[in-house]
Design a protein around this motif. Structure first.
Motif, PDB file in Angstrom:
ATOM      1  N   ALA A  75       0.823  -1.208   0.000  1.00 40.42           N
ATOM      2  CA  ALA A  75       0.000   0.000   0.000  1.00 40.42           C
ATOM      3  C   ALA A  75       0.859   1.261   0.000  1.00 40.42           C
ATOM      4  CB  ALA A  75      -0.933  -0.008   1.216  1.00 40.42           C
ATOM      5  N   ILE A  76       1.971   1.222   0.714  1.00 38.28           N
ATOM      6  CA  ILE A  76       2.838   2.404   0.777  1.00 38.28           C
ATOM      7  C   ILE A  76       3.753   2.488  -0.447  1.00 38.28           C
ATOM      8  CG2 ILE A  76       4.702   3.491   2.089  1.00 38.28           C
ATOM      9  CD1 ILE A  76       3.411   2.384   4.621  1.00 38.28           C
ATOM     10  N   SER A  77       4.373   1.346  -0.823  1.00 40.13           N
ATOM     11  CA  SER A  77       5.372   1.365  -1.893  1.00 40.13           C
ATOM     12  C   SER A  77       4.747   1.574  -3.260  1.00 40.13           C
ATOM     13  CB  SER A  77       6.164   0.048  -1.878  1.00 40.13           C
ATOM     14  OG  SER A  77       6.847  -0.119  -0.655  1.00 40.13           O
ATOM     15  N   PHE A  78       3.539   1.047  -3.484  1.00 32.83           N
ATOM     16  CA  PHE A  78       2.934   1.108  -4.816  1.00 32.83           C
ATOM     17  C   PHE A  78       1.654   1.938  -4.863  1.00 32.83           C
ATOM     18  CE2 PHE A  78       4.877  -3.199  -4.338  1.00 32.83           C
ATOM     19  CZ  PHE A  78       6.046  -2.899  -5.021  1.00 32.83           C
ATOM     20  N   GLY A  79       1.219   2.459  -3.714  1.00 29.15           N
ATOM     21  CA  GLY A  79       0.053   3.323  -3.690  1.00 29.15           C
ATOM     22  C   GLY A  79       0.404   4.744  -3.304  1.00 29.15           C
ATOM     23  N   VAL A  80       0.906   4.911  -2.087  1.00 30.01           N
ATOM     24  CA  VAL A  80       1.228   6.246  -1.579  1.00 30.01           C
ATOM     25  C   VAL A  80       2.445   6.832  -2.295  1.00 30.01           C
ATOM     26  CG1 VAL A  80       1.892   7.550   0.471  1.00 30.01           C
ATOM     27  CG2 VAL A  80       0.192   5.717   0.659  1.00 30.01           C
ATOM     28  N   ALA A  81       3.513   6.039  -2.409  1.00 32.88           N
ATOM     29  CA  ALA A  81       4.754   6.558  -2.992  1.00 32.88           C
ATOM     30  C   ALA A  81       4.584   7.003  -4.446  1.00 32.88           C
ATOM     31  CB  ALA A  81       5.871   5.517  -2.853  1.00 32.88           C
ATOM     32  N   PRO A  82       4.023   6.193  -5.353  1.00 36.89           N
ATOM     33  CA  PRO A  82       3.861   6.686  -6.736  1.00 36.89           C
ATOM     34  C   PRO A  82       2.977   7.924  -6.831  1.00 36.89           C
ATOM     35  CG  PRO A  82       3.633   4.300  -6.671  1.00 36.89           C
ATOM     36  CD  PRO A  82       3.657   4.774  -5.252  1.00 36.89           C
ATOM     37  N   ALA A  83       1.916   7.976  -6.008  1.00 38.79           N
ATOM     38  CA  ALA A  83       1.050   9.148  -6.055  1.00 38.79           C
ATOM     39  C   ALA A  83       1.807  10.415  -5.657  1.00 38.79           C
ATOM     40  CB  ALA A  83      -0.161   8.936  -5.145  1.00 38.79           C
ATOM     41  N   LEU A  84       2.617  10.330  -4.596  1.00 39.64           N
ATOM     42  CA  LEU A  84       3.391  11.495  -4.170  1.00 39.64           C
ATOM     43  C   LEU A  84       4.488  11.842  -5.172  1.00 39.64           C
ATOM     44  CD1 LEU A  84       3.698  10.835  -0.325  1.00 39.64           C
ATOM     45  CD2 LEU A  84       2.183  12.436  -1.511  1.00 39.64           C
ATOM     46  N   VAL A  85       5.114  10.817  -5.761  1.00 43.81           N
ATOM     47  CA  VAL A  85       6.154  11.081  -6.761  1.00 43.81           C
ATOM     48  C   VAL A  85       5.567  11.831  -7.950  1.00 43.81           C
ATOM     49  CG1 VAL A  85       7.696   9.985  -8.431  1.00 43.81           C
ATOM     50  CG2 VAL A  85       7.662   9.182  -6.068  1.00 43.81           C
ATOM     51  N   LEU A  86       4.412  11.414  -8.414  1.00 42.43           N
ATOM     52  CA  LEU A  86       3.769  12.101  -9.531  1.00 42.43           C
ATOM     53  C   LEU A  86       3.401  13.538  -9.151  1.00 42.43           C
ATOM     54  CD1 LEU A  86       1.433   9.309 -10.956  1.00 42.43           C
ATOM     55  CD2 LEU A  86       3.338  10.402 -12.147  1.00 42.43           C
ATOM     56  N   TYR A  87       2.882  13.714  -7.952  1.00 41.94           N
ATOM     57  CA  TYR A  87       2.467  15.056  -7.528  1.00 41.94           C
ATOM     58  C   TYR A  87       3.663  16.001  -7.426  1.00 41.94           C
ATOM     59  CZ  TYR A  87      -0.024  18.650  -4.891  1.00 41.94           C
ATOM     60  OH  TYR A  87      -0.585  19.843  -4.483  1.00 41.94           O
ATOM     61  N   VAL A  88       4.783  15.480  -6.897  1.00 44.64           N
ATOM     62  CA  VAL A  88       5.983  16.307  -6.776  1.00 44.64           C
ATOM     63  C   VAL A  88       6.627  16.525  -8.144  1.00 44.64           C
ATOM     64  CG1 VAL A  88       8.303  16.385  -5.777  1.00 44.64           C
ATOM     65  CG2 VAL A  88       6.378  15.593  -4.395  1.00 44.64           C
ATOM     66  N   TRP A  89       6.556  15.504  -9.007  1.00 44.47           N
ATOM     67  CA  TRP A  89       7.211  15.584 -10.318  1.00 44.47           C
ATOM     68  C   TRP A  89       6.626  16.700 -11.180  1.00 44.47           C
ATOM     69  CZ3 TRP A  89       4.897  13.595 -15.083  1.00 44.47           C
ATOM     70  CH2 TRP A  89       5.751  13.669 -16.182  1.00 44.47           C
ATOM     71  N   LEU A  90       5.303  16.896 -11.129  1.00 45.03           N
ATOM     72  CA  LEU A  90       4.701  17.951 -11.926  1.00 45.03           C
ATOM     73  C   LEU A  90       5.123  19.343 -11.453  1.00 45.03           C
ATOM     74  CD1 LEU A  90       1.115  16.595 -12.607  1.00 45.03           C
ATOM     75  CD2 LEU A  90       2.992  16.867 -14.222  1.00 45.03           C
ATOM     76  N   GLY A  91       5.406  19.474 -10.159  1.00 43.13           N
ATOM     77  CA  GLY A  91       5.987  20.711  -9.667  1.00 43.13           C
ATOM     78  C   GLY A  91       5.023  21.848  -9.454  1.00 43.13           C
ATOM     79  N   VAL A 135      -5.503  -5.284 -11.891  1.00 44.38           N
ATOM     80  CA  VAL A 135      -4.057  -5.172 -12.047  1.00 44.38           C
ATOM     81  C   VAL A 135      -3.387  -5.287 -10.680  1.00 44.38           C
ATOM     82  CG1 VAL A 135      -2.197  -3.603 -12.746  1.00 44.38           C
ATOM     83  CG2 VAL A 135      -4.273  -3.774 -14.122  1.00 44.38           C
ATOM     84  N   PRO A 136      -2.364  -6.130 -10.521  1.00 42.02           N
ATOM     85  CA  PRO A 136      -1.704  -6.262  -9.216  1.00 42.02           C
ATOM     86  C   PRO A 136      -0.982  -4.984  -8.810  1.00 42.02           C
ATOM     87  CG  PRO A 136      -0.550  -7.534 -10.890  1.00 42.02           C
ATOM     88  CD  PRO A 136      -1.822  -7.069 -11.509  1.00 42.02           C
ATOM     89  N   ALA A 137      -0.648  -4.905  -7.527  1.00 40.29           N
ATOM     90  CA  ALA A 137      -0.107  -3.668  -6.962  1.00 40.29           C
ATOM     91  C   ALA A 137       1.223  -3.240  -7.597  1.00 40.29           C
ATOM     92  CB  ALA A 137       0.042  -3.824  -5.448  1.00 40.29           C
ATOM     93  N   PRO A 138       2.248  -4.094  -7.727  1.00 41.15           N
ATOM     94  CA  PRO A 138       3.509  -3.614  -8.325  1.00 41.15           C
ATOM     95  C   PRO A 138       3.328  -3.108  -9.752  1.00 41.15           C
ATOM     96  CG  PRO A 138       3.831  -5.704  -7.188  1.00 41.15           C
ATOM     97  CD  PRO A 138       2.360  -5.479  -7.252  1.00 41.15           C
ATOM     98  N   ALA A 139       2.544  -3.846 -10.564  1.00 40.55           N
ATOM     99  CA  ALA A 139       2.302  -3.400 -11.934  1.00 40.55           C
ATOM    100  C   ALA A 139       1.553  -2.071 -11.949  1.00 40.55           C
ATOM    101  CB  ALA A 139       1.520  -4.462 -12.706  1.00 40.55           C
ATOM    102  N   GLY A 140       0.575  -1.898 -11.049  1.00 35.71           N
ATOM    103  CA  GLY A 140      -0.168  -0.641 -10.996  1.00 35.71           C
ATOM    104  C   GLY A 140       0.719   0.542 -10.620  1.00 35.71           C
ATOM    105  N   GLY A 141       1.617   0.337  -9.648  1.00 32.76           N
ATOM    106  CA  GLY A 141       2.507   1.431  -9.267  1.00 32.76           C
ATOM    107  C   GLY A 141       3.440   1.846 -10.391  1.00 32.76           C
ATOM    108  N   LEU A 142       3.993   0.862 -11.117  1.00 33.19           N
ATOM    109  CA  LEU A 142       4.895   1.182 -12.224  1.00 33.19           C
ATOM    110  C   LEU A 142       4.142   1.777 -13.405  1.00 33.19           C
ATOM    111  CD1 LEU A 142       7.278  -1.904 -12.062  1.00 33.19           C
ATOM    112  CD2 LEU A 142       7.796   0.446 -11.403  1.00 33.19           C
ATOM    113  N   LEU A 143       2.923   1.295 -13.664  1.00 30.59           N
ATOM    114  CA  LEU A 143       2.131   1.871 -14.749  1.00 30.59           C
ATOM    115  C   LEU A 143       1.765   3.323 -14.463  1.00 30.59           C
ATOM    116  CD1 LEU A 143      -0.278  -1.090 -15.630  1.00 30.59           C
ATOM    117  CD2 LEU A 143       1.411  -0.047 -17.152  1.00 30.59           C
ATOM    118  N   ALA A 144       1.484   3.632 -13.210  1.00 33.41           N
ATOM    119  CA  ALA A 144       1.164   5.024 -12.875  1.00 33.41           C
ATOM    120  C   ALA A 144       2.345   5.946 -13.147  1.00 33.41           C
ATOM    121  CB  ALA A 144       0.742   5.124 -11.413  1.00 33.41           C
TER     122      ALA A 144
END
Length: 310
Positions: A75-91, A135-144
């Motif tokens: 939940a943290i590695s593939f849910g919370v982390a990708p969401a925050l990375v995307l939010y920070v990446w857009l700037g 879609v499983p969690a690791p694939a979903g995090g990488l696809l995001a």
């Protein structure tokens, strides 16, 4: 059978904690502007997540605590982390962007909760273990994170526009909680004669991945999305053919080929019988030796029919 020692039972949980640390480190890398390391940290978390369960089964060290810890780590590695990375990446702070990030994280948690409940469902058909629900969690995090991956390799484009990124994020979130069946790699078995060619292919893939890691990652993710229609077709085919549930893959392929031939009318005809009937139908009566058979001339304008022996 001897019980597994406490040190051995700790090993799978230690791998899960390392995956959790890798996922959280991705957020720290994104905050410092190193998005390549952020993507690599989540990839490392996906590799570790694929290993902890296999190590636990191999060492007979499975436990209820390990299963719960694995879900929290995912939940943290593939849910919370990708969401925050995307939010920070857009700037750019955006209310809609934060809403999309929350939707993705919530859908990931719901997907993992459903996965845990399906583990205790004893009414599933035998073929259900060959598929994931959604879609499983690791694939979903990488696809995001695919927009980040494409940008790191090819630079900015339409995929870096904020509406496109958040629409993509919501679409992947929908796949997480969907009922779309996706193939489980845990049930794929390679025949013995294909082991050597597969090892060669793996070696070549590793060499290409070392030289072009982002291109390989993008290709793998796109191929994963492309396999979804086949996975749905295979799931429904198994649901309609109970005779193929408990048979080896070779026999399952034979069942599929046989039904396809019957449906298309491709069964081979009995050649010998047809050939014999055809010969008897066109066989001419034999003329005794020395006997003359008069030729019958057709009317003018009609070609004569050749006789036997002409």
């Amino acid at each position: 059978m001897a019980r597994t020692s406490p040190g051995v039972r700790l090993l799978p949980n230690a791998v899960t904690v390392l995956a959790l640390c890798a996922g959280l480190s991705a957020v720290q890398f994104a905050l410092t502007g190193d998005h390549g390391l952020a993507l690599g940290a989540i990839m490392l978390a996906a590799v570790l997540d694929s290993l902890d369960g296999r190590i636990a089964r191999l060492l007979d060290a499975t436990s209820r605590m390990g299963a719960e810890l694995d879900s929290l780590s995912d939940a943290i590695s593939f849910g919370v982390a990708p969401a925050l990375v995307l939010y920070v990446w857009l700037g750019e702070a955006s209310r809609w962007g934060w809403v999309a990030a929350l939707i993705f994280a919530v859908c990931m948690v719901l997907r993992l909760a459903r996965f845990n409940t399906l583990l205790d469902d004893a009414e599933q058909p035998p073929y259900a273990s060959e598929f994931f629900v959604g879609v499983p969690a690791p694939a979903g995090g990488l696809l995001a994170l695919l927009p980040v991956t494409v940008t790191l390799e090819f630079g900015e484009g339409w995929w870096t526009a904020e509406p496109a990124v958040w629409l993509w994020t919501v679409a992947i979130a929908a796949l997480l909680i969907s009922r779309v069946p996706t193939l489980s790699l845990k049930k794929i078995r390679a025949p013995a004669k294909a082991v050597a060619p597969l090892l060669v292919v793996i070696g070549l893939a590793a060499a290409v991945a070392i030289q072009y890691p982002l291109v390989v990652l993008i290709s793998v993710l796109l191929l994963y999305l492309a396999h979804l229609p086949y996975s749905v077709h295979r799931y429904h085919w198994l649901a309609r053919h109970p005779e193929a549930w408990d048979v080896p893959p070779k026999e399952r392929r034979a069942i599929r080929r046989g039904r396809t031939q019957r449906r298309l009318g491709l069964r081979k005809p009995p050649l010998r019988r047809v050939a014999g009937v055809a010969r008897r139908a066109v066989r001419r009566p034999r003329v005794p030796t020395g006997q003359h058979v008069p030729r019958v001339y057709p009317p003018d304008g009609v070609a004569p029919t050749p006789r036997a022996g002409d």
